[in-house]
Design an enzyme around this catalytic site. Sequence first.
Site, PDB file in Angstrom:
ATOM      1  N   GLU A   1     -20.145  34.709  -2.231  1.00 42.02           N
ATOM      2  CA  GLU A   1     -21.437  34.203  -2.690  1.00 42.02           C
ATOM      3  C   GLU A   1     -22.115  33.377  -1.597  1.00 42.02           C
ATOM      4  OE1 GLU A   1     -21.405  33.649  -7.408  1.00 42.02           O
ATOM      5  OE2 GLU A   1     -19.738  32.598  -6.442  1.00 42.02           O
TER       6      GLU A   1
ATOM      7  N   GLU B   1     -13.771  36.519 -10.083  1.00 41.57           N
ATOM      8  CA  GLU B   1     -13.851  35.488 -11.123  1.00 41.57           C
ATOM      9  C   GLU B   1     -13.485  35.997 -12.512  1.00 41.57           C
ATOM     10  OE1 GLU B   1     -16.590  34.038  -7.839  1.00 41.57           O
ATOM     11  OE2 GLU B   1     -16.051  35.947  -8.746  1.00 41.57           O
TER      12      GLU B   1
END
Length: 694
Positions: free
Chosen positions: A106, A126
Site C-alpha cells: 500500500e 490482510e
Amino acid sequence: MSDKKVSVEFVEDVALICIDNPPVNASGVAVRQGLVAALSEIKEAGRTKAIGLYCAGRTFVAGADITEFGKPPLEPLLPDVCNNLEDFETPIVAVIHGTAMGGGLETAMGCHARVAVPTAKVGLPEVLLGVLPGAGGTQRAPRLSGIPNALDLILSGRHVPAKEALEMGLIDRIEEGSIREVALAAARNVILGKLPTRRTCDLVTPRDDAALEAAMAMVQKKHPHLISPQKCVEAVAASVGDFKQGLATERAAFMACLPSAQSKGLIHAFFGERAVANIPEKKAQARDVAVVGVIGGGTMGSGIATSALMAGLSVTLIEVTQEALDRGVATISANLDGAVKRGKMSDAKRDAALGRLTASTDMMTLADADLVIEAVFEKMEIKKDIFAKLDGICKEGAILASNTSYLDINEIAAVTKRPADVLGLHFFSPAHIMKLLEVVVGTQTAPEVVATGFALAKTMRKVAVRAGVCDGFIGNRILGHYLKAASYLVLDGAHPYQVDNALERFGFAMGPHRVGDLAGLDIGYMTRKRLAPSRPTEERYGGAIADQLSENGWNGRKTGKGYYVYDGRETHENPDLNVILDAERTKAGGAPRAFSDDDIVDRYMTAMISEAARVVEDGIALRPVDVDVVFLMGYGFPRFRGGPLHYADTIGAAALVERIESYAKEDAHYWQVPALLQQMAESGRTFADMNKGR
C-alpha cells in the site's frame, strides 16, 4: 546512514528516502512518523526533482508492526501516510526488494511509480487476518491492475512474484542491482522522462460487474462464515467511482472487521504459529541433518519421504519386500509429479529430488543417515524391534524418531542404548502436504535432539509443536476424548449426518464421520481394541456403531463405504447405516432423543475443551496456544475461531463448568470438570492469560 528508522540522503537533485527498521522494516509508528518527517525535510530543502524510496536490509516494508496489533492506533495512521506520499508534489519512486506485503505494498502504491528487483514479491494478505487492506489497497490496486487482478490479490492473500506483478500493472519495471543504486537510477530516470509517473488516485478503475458478482458468489460459497472476504469485494467495488469516497468505504469496512471475533481468532492463529517455536530447548544447538532414513513406504512413510525430498534432503527409503519398496517409490514419484502440477516445484527440481532418493530392503543402508524416521504399522512390538536394530546400525549421533500417533516414546527409547537420541516426529497425513508436526519429547530426549526436530520442521516448511508423552500426545489424546462425545450423541439419537452438518456449519472443514471415513475407520477400530483392556468398567462404550461398520469391512473411503458411500468423486448416504444405528441403540437400551444443532456443537466443543484443558494441566502441551495450533494445522479446526482454547475464552470458564456439571447429570464418569477449568472459573483467569510470557 542515520540511526533513525527513516533517513534522507541528497544526491544532486535526487533525494533518497531509506527505511531501516530491522528485521522486516515493518510500518510501525516510528517508520510512519519518519516518512512524514522525511517528506517535510525534502520539501524544506527545495532542490529535489525526484525521490527514490527504498529499504535497507533484506526486504521492503513487509507489513504492519505486529507489536501494535490490538493496541490503540498511534498517529500518523498508515492511510494518511500513503495519501501524503501520493499528494507530494515531487514524484516518488518506490523500489521493492524482498517482500512488499500489506501496508508495504500500500505504501508503494501510494508512490508515483514502482520498480522491483527480479526476486521481489508483493501481496495484500490482510484477509488472512480477518480484515482487509485498510490504507488504500482496495482502491489503488484496482486502478493499477483492474478489478479481476485486484480481487485475486486481495481475496487470496498470495505472494505475487515481480514478473507477474509487472504483468498485472502493480509495478512498472524490473531492474537488477543494489537497492540504493536502483533507487538512485530510478529517480534520475524520472527526471530524464524515461520513467513515467502518475498519482494512482487519478487513474480510473475499469468497471467489471461480472468479476465483482463472480467474486461475491465465490466468497459466499467458499467462506460462508467469514465477514472480511465479502467486505473486500464491497470495498473493491467502491473503487469504481470517486477515490475519496472509496477510501471512506474501505475504512468503514476495515473498522467493521477489526474488532470482530473472526479477526481476533485469525490474528491469534497468526501469532500462534510463531509462538509455538518458543520452547525450553530453543537455545540448544541442532544437529546437522542432510540424509534422512524413512522406514516404511506406505502412505505415511512415502509422504514423509516426499516432504524431505522437496526440502532438498537426501532420503533412504526402507521396506521389507521389493514389491512394497517399488510401491513406495511409485507413490513418492506420483507425489512429486503432483507437486509439479500444483506449481510447487519445477520438472528439474522433481528430477533432482528423485536423484536424491535411495531405496533398499536392507536396513544396513541407514548406517550413514543423520536421522531415521520409522513409519510402520502402529504396533509397539514392531516398533521396538525396529529401534533395537537401528541402535546397532546407525552411527553415533544419529537421531532415531518414530512417527507413532499414540504409542509411548519412552518405551520405544528404552530398547536402545541411546534414549537421549530418540524422539517422536508425528507427521499428519498426507505428510507432504499437511504442515503440522508434533515433536514428542521423551523423558530422556536431549535438548539438541528436540532442537533438531524443530529445525527439521522448518526445513520441511512445517509448523512444529512440542508435545509430552501420553497416549495420543496433544492432538490424538484430545481427539479420542471428543470423538466419544460424538459417538454418545449418535448412540443417544443424533444422526451421524446431522452431527457432521452441524459441525461443518460451525466451521469445521469436515464433520467427525466424514473425517473417520477419510482416515479409515479401521484406525479407530484398532485403537479402541488396543485400549479395551484399560477401559474403566464404569465408562459407557460409544464405539459399537463404528465397530460394526469396520467389522463389515466398511472402513470408509478406501473401501468405498463407511458412514457414507463413495462412487468416484461422488459421496452419498449409506443406505445400510440406519439398520446398524437402530440395532446398536436397541442394544444400548436407551430411547433415542432429539438434539438440536446447537446442542451438538456445545457438547462436542465442551468435550474438546475439557480434554484440552487437561492436556495443558498435565504439561503435555506447554501452553494453551500450542493446543490451538495443533488443531488449526492438523484437525480442520475453523481458523477464524482461533483454536479450541481461544474459542473457550469466548465462552468463559464459568459457563463451561456450568455446562459440564449439567451434562454430568447424565454421565458423571465422562463429564468431569477439569481442575484447571475449575480454578479458572473461580479466579477469572483465561487461557489467553496463560499464553503471556511463555
